[in-house]
Design a protein around this motif. Structure first.
Motif, PDB file in Angstrom:
ATOM      1  N   THR A   3       0.854  -1.191   0.000  1.00  0.00           N
ATOM      2  CA  THR A   3       0.000   0.000   0.000  1.00  0.00           C
ATOM      3  C   THR A   3       0.886   1.236   0.000  1.00  0.00           C
ATOM      4  O   THR A   3       1.865   1.314   0.745  1.00  0.00           O
ATOM      5  CB  THR A   3      -0.943   0.007   1.223  1.00  0.00           C
ATOM      6  OG1 THR A   3      -1.868  -1.069   1.067  1.00  0.00           O
ATOM      7  CG2 THR A   3      -1.729   1.304   1.332  1.00  0.00           C
ATOM      8  N   ASP A  26      -1.589  -6.431  -6.729  1.00  0.00           N
ATOM      9  CA  ASP A  26      -1.018  -6.424  -5.375  1.00  0.00           C
ATOM     10  C   ASP A  26      -0.786  -5.015  -4.839  1.00  0.00           C
ATOM     11  O   ASP A  26      -0.179  -4.841  -3.782  1.00  0.00           O
ATOM     12  CB  ASP A  26       0.322  -7.188  -5.361  1.00  0.00           C
ATOM     13  CG  ASP A  26       0.127  -8.672  -5.611  1.00  0.00           C
ATOM     14  OD1 ASP A  26      -1.023  -9.137  -5.497  1.00  0.00           O
ATOM     15  OD2 ASP A  26       1.116  -9.356  -5.924  1.00  0.00           O
ATOM     16  N   GLU A 176      -8.239  -1.194   6.456  1.00  0.00           N
ATOM     17  CA  GLU A 176      -8.007  -2.614   6.133  1.00  0.00           C
ATOM     18  C   GLU A 176      -6.828  -2.738   5.168  1.00  0.00           C
ATOM     19  O   GLU A 176      -5.984  -3.631   5.318  1.00  0.00           O
ATOM     20  CB  GLU A 176      -9.252  -3.239   5.497  1.00  0.00           C
ATOM     21  CG  GLU A 176     -10.441  -3.393   6.442  1.00  0.00           C
ATOM     22  CD  GLU A 176     -11.235  -2.113   6.668  1.00  0.00           C
ATOM     23  OE1 GLU A 176     -10.832  -1.045   6.157  1.00  0.00           O
ATOM     24  OE2 GLU A 176     -12.255  -2.163   7.380  1.00  0.00           O
ATOM     25  N   GLU A 179      -3.709  -2.365   7.191  1.00  0.00           N
ATOM     26  CA  GLU A 179      -3.494  -3.499   8.102  1.00  0.00           C
ATOM     27  C   GLU A 179      -3.132  -4.786   7.367  1.00  0.00           C
ATOM     28  O   GLU A 179      -2.353  -5.589   7.866  1.00  0.00           O
ATOM     29  CB  GLU A 179      -4.756  -3.734   8.942  1.00  0.00           C
ATOM     30  CG  GLU A 179      -4.854  -2.751  10.089  1.00  0.00           C
ATOM     31  CD  GLU A 179      -6.100  -2.937  10.935  1.00  0.00           C
ATOM     32  OE1 GLU A 179      -6.143  -2.370  12.026  1.00  0.00           O
ATOM     33  OE2 GLU A 179      -7.044  -3.644  10.500  1.00  0.00           O
ATOM     34  N   GLU A 180      -3.716  -4.966   6.183  1.00  0.00           N
ATOM     35  CA  GLU A 180      -3.497  -6.232   5.460  1.00  0.00           C
ATOM     36  C   GLU A 180      -2.275  -6.195   4.547  1.00  0.00           C
ATOM     37  O   GLU A 180      -1.967  -7.154   3.857  1.00  0.00           O
ATOM     38  CB  GLU A 180      -4.760  -6.583   4.657  1.00  0.00           C
ATOM     39  CG  GLU A 180      -5.880  -7.066   5.574  1.00  0.00           C
ATOM     40  CD  GLU A 180      -7.268  -6.970   4.954  1.00  0.00           C
ATOM     41  OE1 GLU A 180      -7.366  -6.887   3.710  1.00  0.00           O
ATOM     42  OE2 GLU A 180      -8.242  -6.943   5.734  1.00  0.00           O
ATOM     43  N   SER A 181      -1.564  -5.065   4.547  1.00  0.00           N
ATOM     44  CA  SER A 181      -0.390  -4.958   3.673  1.00  0.00           C
ATOM     45  C   SER A 181       0.840  -5.562   4.324  1.00  0.00           C
ATOM     46  O   SER A 181       1.003  -5.502   5.536  1.00  0.00           O
ATOM     47  CB  SER A 181      -0.080  -3.490   3.403  1.00  0.00           C
ATOM     48  OG  SER A 181      -1.006  -2.981   2.509  1.00  0.00           O
ATOM     49  N   ASP A 182       1.729  -6.114   3.478  1.00  0.00           N
ATOM     50  CA  ASP A 182       3.020  -6.568   3.987  1.00  0.00           C
ATOM     51  C   ASP A 182       3.927  -5.360   4.178  1.00  0.00           C
ATOM     52  O   ASP A 182       4.870  -5.383   4.959  1.00  0.00           O
ATOM     53  CB  ASP A 182       3.681  -7.508   2.959  1.00  0.00           C
ATOM     54  CG  ASP A 182       2.753  -8.641   2.602  1.00  0.00           C
ATOM     55  OD1 ASP A 182       2.380  -9.375   3.527  1.00  0.00           O
ATOM     56  OD2 ASP A 182       2.367  -8.761   1.415  1.00  0.00           O
ATOM     57  N   THR A 211       2.184  -2.694  10.783  1.00  0.00           N
ATOM     58  CA  THR A 211       2.797  -3.190   9.556  1.00  0.00           C
ATOM     59  C   THR A 211       4.190  -2.579   9.360  1.00  0.00           C
ATOM     60  O   THR A 211       4.647  -1.802  10.192  1.00  0.00           O
ATOM     61  CB  THR A 211       1.857  -2.909   8.351  1.00  0.00           C
ATOM     62  OG1 THR A 211       2.449  -3.429   7.170  1.00  0.00           O
ATOM     63  CG2 THR A 211       1.593  -1.452   8.149  1.00  0.00           C
TER      64      THR A 211
END
Ligand code: GDP
Length: 300
Positions: A3, A26, A176, A179-182, A211
């Motif tokens: 992100t 991605d 989200e 939070e969901e990103s690497d 993160t």
């Protein structure tokens, strides 16, 4: 998942490099909306449009505004009719803006952006930071003015005393996505008017703490590469150097990248955050952009 938090000039330059090495599916870009407003009867979300044009290779990357292959018949005709546009809008760019103006009568801004980015064939996710319309005022020695009056009418010349805006609610999926990103990348954008409006929204800083976050300094030496970031940082009480930017992000930053000429700051910044890299961060050509993107994405 990657992100990117973006404004409309520095980070889109880096995005040109990132998009060469990250699969479109991605990538999510959360875009500043602080400066959105109506001009010549159309809704202008300049940073969102710049990010869209960047991701589908239509950006005018000399101006970092509008499309590269545009014409200006409408603008010139308006001038002849005696209507002076505050913003010079190209014909094809105006079409996108007319469509967005119509769409937001029926849909939220994020739904409108979703429709438009799909129509442009963009597979990455583009999220306006908020669906609310923020307001921003620049307090100067010549009085209180809108952002665009400061930037365009006054050519960023007045002395800046303060930059005033309120927090807004994040758009659906913003928290989200973080939070969901690497890996979250805060590009080299104006820390005061492009990145901080995203950071102060409820939930963003705590999501960033969960993160891995990398940021590239938009300040080299004692000045911004372009635009009024230096004046805005000074008005907000920050030192105008790469350390000043770092002090805004330090609570959630894992990796900070400064320019080779600023190597003397490395040791001091390492006391604030765990990893500091010294690289060429002046993004003049595709090679610079891809090289920096590769260095950012190689986490160790
Ligand atoms: P805005 O929405 O047009 O204000 O654009 P941004 O906030 O995305 O970008 C403005 C910032 O980008 C300025 O503070 C510049 O210093 C920075 N910037 C522009 N080009 C470069 C570059 O090549 N390298 C770096 N490091 N920063 C840049």
């Amino acid at each position: 998942m990657i992100t990117v938090l973006s404004g409309g000039t520095g980070t889109p330059k880096l995005l040109q490099g990132i998009k060469e090495i990250v699969k479109p599916e991605d990538l999510t870009v959360i875009v500043n909306t602080l400066e959105n407003n109506y001009f010549s009867g159309v809704y202008v979300s300049a940073d969102i449009d710049t990010v869209m044009y960047t991701l589908c290779n239509l950006i005018n990357d000399e101006l970092w505004y509008g499309r590269k292959d545009d014409t200006f018949y409408t603008h010139d005709t308006l001038e002849k009719l005696g209507y002076h546009e505050k913003l010079r809008i190209g014909d094809k760019d105006r079409a996108l803006k007319i469509q967005k103006t119509e769409l937001i009568k029926k849909y939220t801004l994020q739904e409108a952006v979703q429709i438009q980015k799909n129509a442009l064939g963009i597979k990455s996710n583009i999220l306006p930071m908020s669906n609310e319309q923020p307001t921003v005022k620049i307090d100067t020695n010549e009085g209180l003015m809108s952002f665009h009056d400061f930037l365009i009418t006054h050519q960023s010349k007045p002395e800046v005393k303060d930059v005033i805006y309120k927090e807004v609610e994040p758009a659906n999926g913003v928290i989200e996505a973080i939070e969901e990103s690497d890996h979250v990348i805060i590009g080299p954008s104006n820390p005061i008017t492009s990145i901080n409006p995203i950071l102060i929204m409820p939930g963003v800083k705590s999501a960033l703490k969960k993160t891995y976050v990398t940021s590239v300094s938009p300040i080299i030496g004692d000045s911004a590469v372009s635009g009024p970031a230096s004046k805005f940082m000074k008005a907000k009480g920050y030192d105008v150097d790469c350390m000043g930017v770092c002090s805004i992000y330090k609570d959630f930053l894992n990796h900070y990248i400064i320019n080779t000429t600023d190597y003397k700051y490395k040791n001091i910044i390492e006391k604030m955050i765990s990893k500091v890299s010294v690289e060429n961060i002046i993004l003049k050509n595709m090679e610079d952009k891809i090289q920096l993107a590769e260095k950012i994405l190689r986490i160790d």
